[in-house]
Design a protein around this motif. Structure first.
Motif, PDB file in Angstrom:
ATOM      1  N   ILE A 147       0.690  -1.396   0.000  1.00  0.00           N
ATOM      2  CA  ILE A 147      -0.110   0.138   0.097  1.00  0.00           C
ATOM      3  C   ILE A 147       0.873   1.457  -0.052  1.00  0.00           C
ATOM      4  CG2 ILE A 147      -1.628   1.132   1.216  1.00  0.00           C
ATOM      5  CD1 ILE A 147      -2.740  -1.648   0.578  1.00  0.00           C
ATOM      6  N   ALA A 148       0.640   2.305  -0.610  1.00  0.00           N
ATOM      7  CA  ALA A 148       1.490   3.434  -0.842  1.00  0.00           C
ATOM      8  C   ALA A 148       0.943   4.276   0.231  1.00  0.00           C
ATOM      9  CB  ALA A 148       1.088   4.011  -2.135  1.00  0.00           C
ATOM     10  N   GLU A 149       1.759   5.088   0.935  1.00  0.00           N
ATOM     11  CA  GLU A 149       1.552   5.760   2.051  1.00  0.00           C
ATOM     12  C   GLU A 149       0.666   6.717   1.788  1.00  0.00           C
ATOM     13  OE1 GLU A 149       3.989   6.578   5.409  1.00  0.00           O
ATOM     14  OE2 GLU A 149       5.568   5.294   4.525  1.00  0.00           O
ATOM     15  N   HIS A 150      -0.300   7.238   2.489  1.00  0.00           N
ATOM     16  CA  HIS A 150      -1.370   8.432   2.197  1.00  0.00           C
ATOM     17  C   HIS A 150      -1.817   8.859   3.435  1.00  0.00           C
ATOM     18  CE1 HIS A 150      -3.637   4.890   1.317  1.00  0.00           C
ATOM     19  NE2 HIS A 150      -4.760   5.691   2.007  1.00  0.00           N
ATOM     20  N   PRO A 151      -2.074  10.174   3.635  1.00  0.00           N
ATOM     21  CA  PRO A 151      -2.865  10.668   4.910  1.00  0.00           C
ATOM     22  C   PRO A 151      -4.263  10.469   4.768  1.00  0.00           C
ATOM     23  CG  PRO A 151      -2.750  12.426   3.389  1.00  0.00           C
ATOM     24  CD  PRO A 151      -1.934  11.257   2.676  1.00  0.00           C
ATOM     25  N   ILE A 152      -4.883  10.399   6.172  1.00  0.00           N
ATOM     26  CA  ILE A 152      -6.111  10.013   6.176  1.00  0.00           C
ATOM     27  C   ILE A 152      -7.271  11.078   5.341  1.00  0.00           C
ATOM     28  CG2 ILE A 152      -6.653   8.414   8.175  1.00  0.00           C
ATOM     29  CD1 ILE A 152      -7.182  10.884   9.825  1.00  0.00           C
ATOM     30  N   GLY A 176     -13.903  12.946  10.654  1.00  0.00           N
ATOM     31  CA  GLY A 176     -13.779  14.127  10.112  1.00  0.00           C
ATOM     32  C   GLY A 176     -12.742  14.752   9.182  1.00  0.00           C
ATOM     33  N   ASP A 177     -11.347  13.908   9.712  1.00  0.00           N
ATOM     34  CA  ASP A 177     -10.461  14.352   8.983  1.00  0.00           C
ATOM     35  C   ASP A 177     -10.196  13.316   7.525  1.00  0.00           C
ATOM     36  OD1 ASP A 177      -9.510  15.837  10.815  1.00  0.00           O
ATOM     37  OD2 ASP A 177      -7.917  14.574  11.649  1.00  0.00           O
ATOM     38  N   SER A 178     -11.278  12.503   7.479  1.00  0.00           N
ATOM     39  CA  SER A 178     -11.376  11.528   6.226  1.00  0.00           C
ATOM     40  C   SER A 178     -12.298  11.863   5.242  1.00  0.00           C
ATOM     41  CB  SER A 178     -11.612  10.201   6.794  1.00  0.00           C
ATOM     42  OG  SER A 178     -12.919   9.940   6.860  1.00  0.00           O
ATOM     43  N   LEU A 179     -12.144  11.030   3.999  1.00  0.00           N
ATOM     44  CA  LEU A 179     -13.175  11.424   3.085  1.00  0.00           C
ATOM     45  C   LEU A 179     -14.674  10.696   3.615  1.00  0.00           C
ATOM     46  CD1 LEU A 179     -11.035  10.588  -0.112  1.00  0.00           C
ATOM     47  CD2 LEU A 179     -11.757  12.947   0.929  1.00  0.00           C
ATOM     48  N   GLY A 180     -14.640  10.114   4.515  1.00  0.00           N
ATOM     49  CA  GLY A 180     -15.846   9.416   4.674  1.00  0.00           C
ATOM     50  C   GLY A 180     -15.732   8.050   5.436  1.00  0.00           C
ATOM     51  N   VAL A 181     -16.875   7.674   5.883  1.00  0.00           N
ATOM     52  CA  VAL A 181     -17.003   6.339   6.549  1.00  0.00           C
ATOM     53  C   VAL A 181     -17.473   5.186   5.726  1.00  0.00           C
ATOM     54  CG1 VAL A 181     -17.893   5.109   8.671  1.00  0.00           C
ATOM     55  CG2 VAL A 181     -17.516   7.303   8.878  1.00  0.00           C
ATOM     56  N   ARG A 182     -16.976   4.008   5.665  1.00  0.00           N
ATOM     57  CA  ARG A 182     -17.552   2.963   5.426  1.00  0.00           C
ATOM     58  C   ARG A 182     -17.708   1.795   6.202  1.00  0.00           C
ATOM     59  NH1 ARG A 182     -18.323   6.591   2.404  1.00  0.00           N
ATOM     60  NH2 ARG A 182     -17.822   6.643   0.153  1.00  0.00           N
ATOM     61  N   LEU A 183     -18.487   0.996   6.307  1.00  0.00           N
ATOM     62  CA  LEU A 183     -18.536   0.027   7.556  1.00  0.00           C
ATOM     63  C   LEU A 183     -19.353  -1.325   6.890  1.00  0.00           C
ATOM     64  CD1 LEU A 183     -17.605  -0.544  10.218  1.00  0.00           C
ATOM     65  CD2 LEU A 183     -19.731   0.205  11.155  1.00  0.00           C
ATOM     66  N   MET A 184     -18.532  -2.331   6.918  1.00  0.00           N
ATOM     67  CA  MET A 184     -19.401  -3.690   6.341  1.00  0.00           C
ATOM     68  C   MET A 184     -19.914  -4.290   7.771  1.00  0.00           C
ATOM     69  SD  MET A 184     -16.815  -4.929   3.372  1.00  0.00           S
ATOM     70  CE  MET A 184     -18.237  -5.528   2.561  1.00  0.00           C
TER      71      MET A 184
ATOM     72  N   SER B 158     -28.418   2.201   8.537  1.00  0.00           N
ATOM     73  CA  SER B 158     -27.285   3.091   7.595  1.00  0.00           C
ATOM     74  C   SER B 158     -27.751   4.346   7.855  1.00  0.00           C
ATOM     75  CB  SER B 158     -27.316   2.749   6.229  1.00  0.00           C
ATOM     76  OG  SER B 158     -26.736   3.267   5.555  1.00  0.00           O
ATOM     77  N   ILE B 159     -26.632   5.310   8.204  1.00  0.00           N
ATOM     78  CA  ILE B 159     -26.707   6.711   8.508  1.00  0.00           C
ATOM     79  C   ILE B 159     -25.571   7.381   7.804  1.00  0.00           C
ATOM     80  CG2 ILE B 159     -26.356   8.241  10.327  1.00  0.00           C
ATOM     81  CD1 ILE B 159     -28.024   6.460  12.229  1.00  0.00           C
ATOM     82  N   ASN B 160     -25.708   8.245   6.976  1.00  0.00           N
ATOM     83  CA  ASN B 160     -24.641   8.906   6.438  1.00  0.00           C
ATOM     84  C   ASN B 160     -23.504   9.707   7.306  1.00  0.00           C
ATOM     85  OD1 ASN B 160     -26.323  11.141   6.563  1.00  0.00           O
ATOM     86  ND2 ASN B 160     -25.548  11.875   4.376  1.00  0.00           N
ATOM     87  N   THR B 161     -22.421   9.669   6.735  1.00  0.00           N
ATOM     88  CA  THR B 161     -21.358  10.331   7.406  1.00  0.00           C
ATOM     89  C   THR B 161     -21.640  11.703   7.859  1.00  0.00           C
ATOM     90  OG1 THR B 161     -19.704   9.097   6.192  1.00  0.00           O
ATOM     91  CG2 THR B 161     -18.692  10.952   7.239  1.00  0.00           C
ATOM     92  N   ARG B 162     -22.255  12.516   7.012  1.00  0.00           N
ATOM     93  CA  ARG B 162     -22.491  13.732   7.164  1.00  0.00           C
ATOM     94  C   ARG B 162     -23.414  14.098   8.581  1.00  0.00           C
ATOM     95  NH1 ARG B 162     -23.566  17.337   2.122  1.00  0.00           N
ATOM     96  NH2 ARG B 162     -21.308  16.585   1.863  1.00  0.00           N
TER      97      ARG B 162
END
Lengths: 259, 259
Positions: A147-152, A176-184, B158-162
């Motif tokens: 995996i290439a290093e990258h910030p959150i 809040g620092d990330s592009l969003g949440v995903r959860l499986m 499911s609840i969106n990040t925002r």
């Protein structure tokens, strides 16, 4: 010298067979479910059946190895010497029951306390991930790239429901620092997302050892960091909260736990 | 009388073709990405290409119909008379870019302000959902069953990040009553989870109309409730926060917004 590649080849066949059994089990629409500790902690006949299936294979081929299984199969562990197998027959049993997808079957093998082999079978999506110490990680036989290093800030994150409930300030700070949440809803598949670079970090409250063990050799092989949030190594055979992420995102998240 | 079934049959072919193009687009590893409003709001060449593809088909077969498209295709709407098509060429563009999965392509058709047809194509999982007013919802041609009522305590949400970021108290209250959170990061696929009874409720902050429109006819056909959190109907062509859930879970969640 132990030939881990040859050992992996044999185990892969068992994991594939377990996947076939699980896929077929969903066809007949009659999953028998029991609650364990609470309504979101379930066990099905298939959890027990698959664990037994693995245990029989292990005992047949490696009679002197020790076994820790989610559904009650465990030897006594006085130390970490020799081989220890960790079995999670269905990780994401709630998804198995409610969604008939988004669960996996997992195995991890430790030798003298070192993670050497692991398997995560995303059964419904037919993706079998396999980590072999010194030989990288493969998905369906294809070698995966580091995996290439990258910030959150450049990636998605996964945070388990319990952390969201019990440590909401910190959870929101990471999100809040990330592009969003995903959860499986399966720690195994969450780790697979990080290993595949589909999410950049997975952060959780304490999970059982069988929930996190298979990520260890895969993380090491792909250059990911995987520790407890206090920066300490994962404690073998114990419950652990974990962070698994690329080194840059890892440092950013760890920082949020130290203050 | 308009034959919606015949109309759906033709449109299905377009949506399948768009899915094939999107699947192929992921093979060449060179997705061109631009930011729209912020780093998590992306547009790719393929968003524009697929929207154009749908627009050409619609204009060829239905030259007097009006079109609202995510990527800038829109007619002027003085009222809701006649046919209006709503296009979301790629819903979950961030997933398309970062995960190469968990996105969908969507179309919805309204006649005199009433939702009559919709399509949600879960491209990578090869599941095409199709709702036709008065004729139910199909997944890959198989008629789907109405959702049995059940409380949120028996299901996943499911609840969106925002919403998690901006309304954390309420988000936690809903999550705490449920069996847990799942989040794919595509409103179309989130609605598909509810429609398939894999999650019991989806609750969001305001989304664009193309993000929610395809859920309307599907929810109605399967006995689900889908409104704004204040209980008001979805406002056509406008941004809307939404709740989509089975009636029992819906009432429980709506109650949390009224106090």
């Amino acid at each position: 010298m132990i030939d881990y590649v040859a050992m992996a080849e044999m185990i892969r066949g068992w994991v594939e067979e377990a996947g076939d059994i699980l896929r077929e089990s969903l066809a007949d629409n009659s999953i028998k479910v029991e609650e364990k500790t609470n309504p979101s902690d379930l066990v099905t006949e298939m959890d027990r059946f698959i664990e037994k299936f693995y245990v029989q294979k292990i005992q047949e081929h490696f009679p002197d190895h020790k076994i820790l299984g989610e559904e009650g199969t465990y030897d006594t562990f006085e130390d970490l010497k020799g081989f220890i197998w960790v079995i999670d027959p269905i990780d994401g049993t709630l998804n198995y029951v409610k969604q008939k997808r988004n669960f996996c079957s997992m195995l991890a093998v430790f030798n003298d306390g070192e993670p050497v082999l692991s398997f995560i079978n995303d059964v419904i999506h037919e993706e079998l991930y396999e980590g072999v110490k010194g030989h990288g990680v493969r998905c369906n036989g294809h070698l995966m790239e580091p995996i290439a290093e990258h910030p959150i800030s450049e990636g998605l994150v996964s945070i388990n429901t319990r952390m969201e409930m019990r440590d909401p300030e910190r959870a929101r700070s990471i999100v809040g620092d990330s592009l969003g949440v995903r959860l499986m809803g399966s720690s195994g598949l969450e780790m697979v997302q990080v290993i595949s670079n589909r999410i950049s970090a997975y952060v959780t409250t304490p999970l059982s050892f069988w929930d996190v063990a298979p990520g260890m050799v895969m993380a090491a092989e792909l250059g990911l960091k995987m520790t407890r949030p206090d920066g300490e190594p994962i404690k073998l055979l114990e419950n652990n909260p974990i962070i698994i992420a690329n080194p840059m995102a890892y440092e950013q998240i760890i920082g949020k736990f130290s203050n």
